[in-house]
Structure formats: structure tokens, C-alpha cells
Design a protein around this motif. Structure first.
Motif, PDB file in Angstrom:
ATOM      1  N   SER A  75       3.978 -13.657 -19.930  1.00  0.00           N
ATOM      2  CA  SER A  75       2.609 -13.065 -20.062  1.00  0.00           C
ATOM      3  C   SER A  75       3.674 -11.731 -20.386  1.00  0.00           C
ATOM      4  CB  SER A  75       2.398 -12.552 -18.083  1.00  0.00           C
ATOM      5  OG  SER A  75       3.572 -10.849 -17.464  1.00  0.00           O
ATOM      6  N   LYS A  76       4.519 -11.245 -20.970  1.00  0.00           N
ATOM      7  CA  LYS A  76       4.995 -10.602 -21.345  1.00  0.00           C
ATOM      8  C   LYS A  76       5.026  -9.301 -20.912  1.00  0.00           C
ATOM      9  CE  LYS A  76       3.745 -12.581 -26.122  1.00  0.00           C
ATOM     10  NZ  LYS A  76       3.297 -12.241 -26.862  1.00  0.00           N
ATOM     11  N   GLU A  77       4.632  -8.806 -19.411  1.00  0.00           N
ATOM     12  CA  GLU A  77       4.777  -7.729 -19.108  1.00  0.00           C
ATOM     13  C   GLU A  77       6.111  -7.053 -18.309  1.00  0.00           C
ATOM     14  OE1 GLU A  77      -0.029  -8.670 -16.846  1.00  0.00           O
ATOM     15  OE2 GLU A  77       1.567  -8.386 -15.577  1.00  0.00           O
ATOM     16  N   SER A  78       6.548  -6.189 -18.611  1.00  0.00           N
ATOM     17  CA  SER A  78       7.357  -5.094 -17.834  1.00  0.00           C
ATOM     18  C   SER A  78       6.650  -4.271 -17.323  1.00  0.00           C
ATOM     19  CB  SER A  78       8.019  -4.680 -19.292  1.00  0.00           C
ATOM     20  OG  SER A  78       9.218  -4.175 -18.696  1.00  0.00           O
ATOM     21  N   GLY A  79       7.251  -3.942 -16.455  1.00  0.00           N
ATOM     22  CA  GLY A  79       6.937  -2.372 -14.792  1.00  0.00           C
ATOM     23  C   GLY A  79       6.891  -2.587 -13.178  1.00  0.00           C
ATOM     24  N   LYS A  80       5.577  -2.013 -13.001  1.00  0.00           N
ATOM     25  CA  LYS A  80       6.226  -1.789 -11.671  1.00  0.00           C
ATOM     26  C   LYS A  80       4.611  -2.329 -10.436  1.00  0.00           C
ATOM     27  CE  LYS A  80       8.994   1.539  -9.461  1.00  0.00           C
ATOM     28  NZ  LYS A  80       8.453   2.424  -9.283  1.00  0.00           N
ATOM     29  N   ALA A  81       4.599  -3.057  -9.954  1.00  0.00           N
ATOM     30  CA  ALA A  81       3.866  -3.330  -8.910  1.00  0.00           C
ATOM     31  C   ALA A  81       4.380  -2.997  -7.915  1.00  0.00           C
ATOM     32  CB  ALA A  81       3.018  -5.020  -8.778  1.00  0.00           C
ATOM     33  N   TYR A  82       3.311  -2.374  -6.781  1.00  0.00           N
ATOM     34  CA  TYR A  82       3.151  -1.840  -5.215  1.00  0.00           C
ATOM     35  C   TYR A  82       2.597  -2.567  -4.044  1.00  0.00           C
ATOM     36  CZ  TYR A  82       5.534   2.143  -6.544  1.00  0.00           C
ATOM     37  OH  TYR A  82       6.334   3.550  -7.301  1.00  0.00           O
ATOM     38  N   ILE A  83       3.429  -3.216  -3.261  1.00  0.00           N
ATOM     39  CA  ILE A  83       2.136  -4.208  -2.531  1.00  0.00           C
ATOM     40  C   ILE A  83       2.380  -3.835  -1.422  1.00  0.00           C
ATOM     41  CG2 ILE A  83       2.477  -6.669  -2.080  1.00  0.00           C
ATOM     42  CD1 ILE A  83       2.183  -6.390  -4.802  1.00  0.00           C
ATOM     43  N   GLN A  84       0.906  -3.569  -0.388  1.00  0.00           N
ATOM     44  CA  GLN A  84       0.555  -3.811   0.745  1.00  0.00           C
ATOM     45  C   GLN A  84       0.568  -4.470   0.975  1.00  0.00           C
ATOM     46  OE1 GLN A  84      -2.507  -1.095   2.231  1.00  0.00           O
ATOM     47  NE2 GLN A  84      -0.857   0.774   2.019  1.00  0.00           N
ATOM     48  N   PHE A  85       1.143  -4.661   2.851  1.00  0.00           N
ATOM     49  CA  PHE A  85       0.928  -5.757   3.590  1.00  0.00           C
ATOM     50  C   PHE A  85       0.800  -5.630   5.323  1.00  0.00           C
ATOM     51  CE2 PHE A  85       4.507  -6.311   2.291  1.00  0.00           C
ATOM     52  CZ  PHE A  85       5.556  -6.795   3.941  1.00  0.00           C
ATOM     53  N   THR A  86       0.158  -6.405   5.802  1.00  0.00           N
ATOM     54  CA  THR A  86       0.448  -6.061   7.150  1.00  0.00           C
ATOM     55  C   THR A  86       0.778  -7.138   7.836  1.00  0.00           C
ATOM     56  OG1 THR A  86      -1.379  -4.771   7.497  1.00  0.00           O
ATOM     57  CG2 THR A  86      -0.276  -5.758   9.387  1.00  0.00           C
ATOM     58  N   VAL A  87       1.759  -7.355   8.958  1.00  0.00           N
ATOM     59  CA  VAL A  87       2.035  -7.879  10.111  1.00  0.00           C
ATOM     60  C   VAL A  87       1.582  -8.215  10.675  1.00  0.00           C
ATOM     61  CG1 VAL A  87       4.389  -9.084  10.655  1.00  0.00           C
ATOM     62  CG2 VAL A  87       4.882  -8.521   8.590  1.00  0.00           C
ATOM     63  N   SER A  88       1.171  -9.167  11.051  1.00  0.00           N
ATOM     64  CA  SER A  88       0.424  -9.042  12.538  1.00  0.00           C
ATOM     65  C   SER A  88       0.783  -8.944  13.975  1.00  0.00           C
ATOM     66  CB  SER A  88      -0.910  -9.841  12.342  1.00  0.00           C
ATOM     67  OG  SER A  88      -0.184 -11.238  12.723  1.00  0.00           O
ATOM     68  N   GLU A  89       0.431  -8.807  15.462  1.00  0.00           N
ATOM     69  CA  GLU A  89       1.209  -8.808  16.353  1.00  0.00           C
ATOM     70  C   GLU A  89       1.510 -11.208  16.137  1.00  0.00           C
ATOM     71  OE1 GLU A  89      -2.022  -8.373  15.942  1.00  0.00           O
ATOM     72  OE2 GLU A  89      -2.650  -6.334  17.093  1.00  0.00           O
ATOM     73  N   LYS A  90       0.845 -11.614  15.718  1.00  0.00           N
ATOM     74  CA  LYS A  90       1.252 -13.209  15.966  1.00  0.00           C
ATOM     75  C   LYS A  90       2.181 -13.340  14.729  1.00  0.00           C
ATOM     76  CE  LYS A  90      -3.122 -14.317  17.245  1.00  0.00           C
ATOM     77  NZ  LYS A  90      -3.722 -15.067  17.084  1.00  0.00           N
ATOM     78  N   GLY A  91       3.124 -12.243  13.778  1.00  0.00           N
ATOM     79  CA  GLY A  91       3.521 -12.740  13.231  1.00  0.00           C
ATOM     80  C   GLY A  91       3.428 -13.155  11.590  1.00  0.00           C
ATOM     81  N   GLU A  92       2.177 -12.376  11.615  1.00  0.00           N
ATOM     82  CA  GLU A  92       0.991 -13.408  10.536  1.00  0.00           C
ATOM     83  C   GLU A  92       1.267 -12.341   9.065  1.00  0.00           C
ATOM     84  OE1 GLU A  92      -1.946 -14.316  12.271  1.00  0.00           O
ATOM     85  OE2 GLU A  92      -1.869 -16.412  12.436  1.00  0.00           O
ATOM     86  N   VAL A  93       1.853 -12.783   8.091  1.00  0.00           N
ATOM     87  CA  VAL A  93       1.351 -12.034   6.275  1.00  0.00           C
ATOM     88  C   VAL A  93       0.114 -11.873   6.886  1.00  0.00           C
ATOM     89  CG1 VAL A  93       1.523 -11.194   4.456  1.00  0.00           C
ATOM     90  CG2 VAL A  93       3.731 -11.859   5.574  1.00  0.00           C
ATOM     91  N   ILE A  94      -0.546 -10.544   6.648  1.00  0.00           N
ATOM     92  CA  ILE A  94      -2.391 -10.516   6.154  1.00  0.00           C
ATOM     93  C   ILE A  94      -2.586  -9.002   5.907  1.00  0.00           C
ATOM     94  CG2 ILE A  94      -3.030 -11.986   8.641  1.00  0.00           C
ATOM     95  CD1 ILE A  94      -3.741  -8.874   9.751  1.00  0.00           C
TER      96      ILE A  94
END
Length: 204
Positions: free
Chosen positions: A13-32
Motif C-alpha cells: 500500500s506504501k502507507e506510512s503512519g499510525k492507527a489507534y485501535i480500540q477494542f474490548t476484552v469481554s468477561e469471557k476473554g473474547e476480543v470484541i
């Protein structure tokens, strides 16, 4: 996260930069609820995909009870540097008109290997794994390894990217990759030399 990232997609892609990723780890240990914020769509997608592949050993605990918790992580890819001290790069080639090695008519030829895509992809990967095993690295450690090479039309390797969370193993692999000699560049169906990208993901 870094070891799950599909680096080849960002290189193309030739991209150069930054991303901010937000996510939740549930009570069951699942990434949602994985979401990203970035000006760079490929970096954002690769980072999201890497987060979705995270394996959570156990959820957060509060008063001895599992609880959901939300994280925000930065994911940087600048000048082919991924995260903090996670990538070792050499070379100064550009990223224009790169073809995946699986798409060319004739793949590049590595010195010491017979011509053919399986020899430079599967056999080289197998041989490197065997060398690392002899150095007492186990498969669990080796599976975290990712390598990318860009081989120019003249047969020169212009970019070598080695990613592993352990710096010592990363340096060992970088030395091994530096020993690769290209006897013949890749060719397209017209017999013309072509710039190619070769990626090795040791997790599969």
C-alpha cells in the motif's frame, strides 16, 4: 499484535503512519468491538485484523470476578518500522510496481536452491526453521517470525524486513537473511525481469 500483522499488505500500500485501535476484552476473554482511527486505511485494517487474532489467556478480574475492559493501542508503521524495536530493516528500495512472487511466470532463483517457487518459499522456510531448532529455539518461538524481501529487477535485494518480539532471535535471522544471494531475478510471462515481494509467515 505485531506478530499477527500482515506486513506485506502495508508494504504494497506504501502507507506510512499510525492507527489507534480500540477494542474490548469481554468477561469471557473474547476480543470484541474492534474499532480503528487512522488516515491510513490499510494500516488501520491490518491493525484491526491483528487485534482480532489476539488470544486472551484470561479476562480482567475485579473483586475476583471477570469483567470486561476496553483498551486503546497505537499501531505505527513508519519507514518500515513496526512498533517499538520490533522490526530490523536494511536497504533503501522503493515500493513501486511490486508483484507478489506467486504471480510471476518465473520466480527469482536463490543461490543453493533449485529454481521453482516451492524451493524459495517452502524449502527456504523449512531450512531456516531447522537452523533455528538446532540453535535450541522451539517452534512456538519460531512461529512468531515474519520476513519480507523485495527483489529488484536487477536481482538485488532492496528491502529486508525481519520481525520477531525477541531481539536476539531477530538478529540471528537478519544475519541468515543477509546471506541470501539472488542468481536470477523474477521474470514475467514476456521474459522481462520483474520486481517481486516474498513474504514468510512462520505461523502457517
Amino acid at each position: 499484535m505485531n506478530s499477527n500483522a500482515k506486513i506485506a499488505d502495508i508494504i504494497k500500500s506504501k502507507e506510512s503512519g499510525k492507527a489507534y485501535i480500540q477494542f474490548t476484552v469481554s468477561e469471557k476473554g473474547e476480543v470484541i468491538n474492534v474499532r480503528s482511527r487512522s488516515k491510513f486505511p490499510t494500516i488501520a485494517r491490518v491493525a484491526e485484523d491483528a487485534i482480532k487474532e489476539l488470544k486472551i489467556a484470561e479476562p480482567a478480574m475485579l473483586n475476583e470476578q471477570p469483567v470486561a475492559i476496553t483498551y486503546t493501542l497505537p499501531f505505527k508503521f513508519r519507514s518500515l518500522e513496526l512498533g517499538n524495536n520490533s522490526a530490523r530493516i536494511s536497504g533503501d528500495g522503493d515500493f513501486a510496481n511490486i508483484t507478489d512472487v506467486n504471480e510471476v511466470a518465473t520466480p527469482p532463483e536463490f543461490r543453493g536452491y533449485e529454481t521453482g517457487i516451492r524451493n524459495i518459499v517452502d524449502r527456504y522456510k523449512y531450512d531456516l526453521r531447522m537452523k533455528l531448532r538446532q540453535m535450541s529455539y522451539d517452534d512456538k518461538q519460531i512461529d512468531l517470525l515474519k520476513i519480507s524481501l523485495i527483489i529488484e529487477e536487477n536481482g538485488e535485494i532492496s528491502r529486508k524486513l525481519v520481525i520477531h518480539p525477541k531481539r536476539k532471535l531477530q538478529n540471528i535471522v537478519k544475519t541468515e537473511v543477509d546471506r541470501i544471494v539472488i542468481e536470477q531475478a523474477a521474470k514475467n510471462k514476456n521474459g522481462e525481469n520483474e520486481k517481486v515481494l516474498i513474504s514468510y509467515d512462520f505461523s502457517n
